[in-house]
Design a protein around this motif. Structure first.
Motif, mmCIF file in Angstrom:
data_model
loop_
_atom_site.group_PDB
_atom_site.id
_atom_site.type_symbol
_atom_site.label_atom_id
_atom_site.label_comp_id
_atom_site.label_asym_id
_atom_site.label_seq_id
_atom_site.Cartn_x
_atom_site.Cartn_y
_atom_site.Cartn_z
ATOM 1 N N ASN A 224 5.961 -16.229 -10.160
ATOM 2 C CA ASN A 224 4.846 -16.948 -10.673
ATOM 3 C C ASN A 224 5.437 -18.185 -11.002
ATOM 4 O OD1 ASN A 224 6.243 -16.235 -13.045
ATOM 5 N ND2 ASN A 224 4.535 -15.228 -13.854
ATOM 6 N N GLN B 146 1.067 -7.068 3.464
ATOM 7 C CA GLN B 146 2.168 -7.609 3.387
ATOM 8 C C GLN B 146 2.518 -8.945 3.934
ATOM 9 O OE1 GLN B 146 5.413 -5.121 3.803
ATOM 10 N NE2 GLN B 146 7.059 -6.346 2.843
ATOM 11 N N SER C 197 4.225 -11.677 -1.208
ATOM 12 C CA SER C 197 3.328 -10.763 -1.772
ATOM 13 C C SER C 197 2.906 -9.556 -1.254
ATOM 14 C CB SER C 197 1.837 -11.606 -2.126
ATOM 15 O OG SER C 197 1.455 -12.053 -0.974
ATOM 16 N N TYR C 198 2.133 -8.753 -1.934
ATOM 17 C CA TYR C 198 1.952 -7.458 -1.052
ATOM 18 C C TYR C 198 0.850 -6.997 -1.959
ATOM 19 C CZ TYR C 198 4.157 -5.049 -5.005
ATOM 20 O OH TYR C 198 4.431 -4.622 -6.368
ATOM 21 N N GLN D 146 3.023 -10.409 -6.470
ATOM 22 C CA GLN D 146 3.200 -11.699 -5.904
ATOM 23 C C GLN D 146 4.877 -11.827 -6.108
ATOM 24 O OE1 GLN D 146 0.634 -14.232 -7.675
ATOM 25 N NE2 GLN D 146 2.047 -14.881 -9.154
ATOM 26 N N ASN D 147 5.303 -12.850 -5.353
ATOM 27 C CA ASN D 147 7.026 -13.088 -5.201
ATOM 28 C C ASN D 147 7.310 -13.509 -6.528
ATOM 29 O OD1 ASN D 147 9.372 -13.033 -4.441
ATOM 30 N ND2 ASN D 147 9.164 -15.004 -3.178
ATOM 31 N N GLN E 144 3.342 -8.009 -11.044
ATOM 32 C CA GLN E 144 2.875 -6.738 -10.479
ATOM 33 C C GLN E 144 1.910 -6.119 -11.474
ATOM 34 O OE1 GLN E 144 6.782 -4.899 -10.412
ATOM 35 N NE2 GLN E 144 6.569 -4.522 -8.020
#
Length: 298
Positions: free
Chosen positions: A221, A195, A200-201, A218-219, A228
């Motif tokens: 685009n 994380q 993003s994770y 990712q947070n 996701q």
């Protein structure tokens, strides 16, 4: 062409096994209608095959709405009578009938061991937020669920699905447990989580009862959308492996799995004589078009 399209619709309807013959004319037993100049109306109709329909309504003037109330009834082939009454006003359409479906009671009781896990995860989140308030941000960004809490919520959903008495076999997760199995927890074989601070994770989790869950995101685009992608798999009670992959982006949630339902083929094949009528109508249309073009040219 319009006439032949209508012929197609009539022919398809006529192909139904319960069609009436042309000699079976249904008489109208009652047909009372009233219409007023102010827009109010009422009607009461009954046919010889047992259909009854009545309705009354009036305009609401400044409110711009029309209030209506009525009922209708008919007899099923097995002799049972269907009845429905309704009111339609500014609150919407409100039907009443014993034949309307009723939502079942909530079918997802959550086992106690899942509730205990949720409480444990909530306690961990509270400790994490306390650490963040003290300046320790190594365990995640403020205001977000921890990945631990996300996983526990996922387990709770799976457990709820297992508890449904009418769960279809194709959607039942493995490892169904009763309250007697609380002392035998499921081991986590793999739990890899990343994380970064940019939002993003990624995580990859596997439990000993065969559940595998991975996801990355990712947070935002370039379109400003959170993207996701991931997959989930587990073994069904009959030994079949369930797998599902998905992508979620500006085009919505797009799952892929052999277990997803597929729409059936069109159940209304068009008879050959109807196709011939359509072809004939198209030939006539082309001929009319050619004649029109010749007339314009001459």
């Amino acid at each position: 062409m319009k006439v032949f399209v209508l012929t197609v619709l009539v022919a398809v309807a006529a192909a139904r096994p319960d069609k009436r013959t042309s000699e079976e004319v249904v008489p109208i037993l009652r047909d009372d209608r009233v219409e007023f100049a102010d827009g109010a109306y009422s009607f009461d109709v009954e046919t010889g095959d047992g259909i009854r329909r009545s309705e009354a309504g009036q305009s609401q003037g400044d409110a711009g709405a029309v209030n209506m109330a009525g009922d209708y009834a008919f007899t099923f082939p097995d002799g049972q009578e269907f009845y429905l009454k309704f009111v339609a006003d500014e609150s919407g359409y409100k039907p009443e009938s014993p034949f309307l479906p009723v939502a079942p009671a909530f079918p997802h009781p959550i086992p106690q061991f899942v509730l205990d896990q949720i409480a444990f995860a909530a306690k961990e989140d509270a400790n994490r937020e306390l650490d963040q308030a003290r300046g320790d941000y190594r365990r995640g960004a403020p205001g977000q669920y921890s990945t631990t809490m996300k996983f526990i919520i996922f387990v709770a959903l799976v457990a709820s699905a297992l508890a449904r008495p009418d769960s279809p076999p194709s959607y039942s997760a493995p490892g169904q447990r009763s309250s007697d199995d609380v002392k035998d927890p499921v081991k986590i074989l793999r739990d890899d989580r990343v994380q970064p601070e940019d939002g993003s994770y990624a995580f990859d989790i596997e439990t000993e009862d065969g559940i595998v869950r991975s996801e990355a995101g990712q947070n935002e685009n370039e379109a400003g959308v959170v993207v996701q992608a991931g997959q989930v798999s587990y073994t069904l009670p009959d030994g079949t492996l369930f797998e599902l992959k998905f992508v979620a982006d500006e085009n919505g949630y797009q799952p892929q799995s052999d277990f997803l339902p597929v729409a059936p083929a069109n159940p209304h094949p068009i008879p050959d004589f109807v196709k011939e009528q359509i072809e004939r109508a198209e030939r006539e249309r082309q001929a009319d078009l050619s004649n029109s073009q010749r007339a314009t040219y001459n």
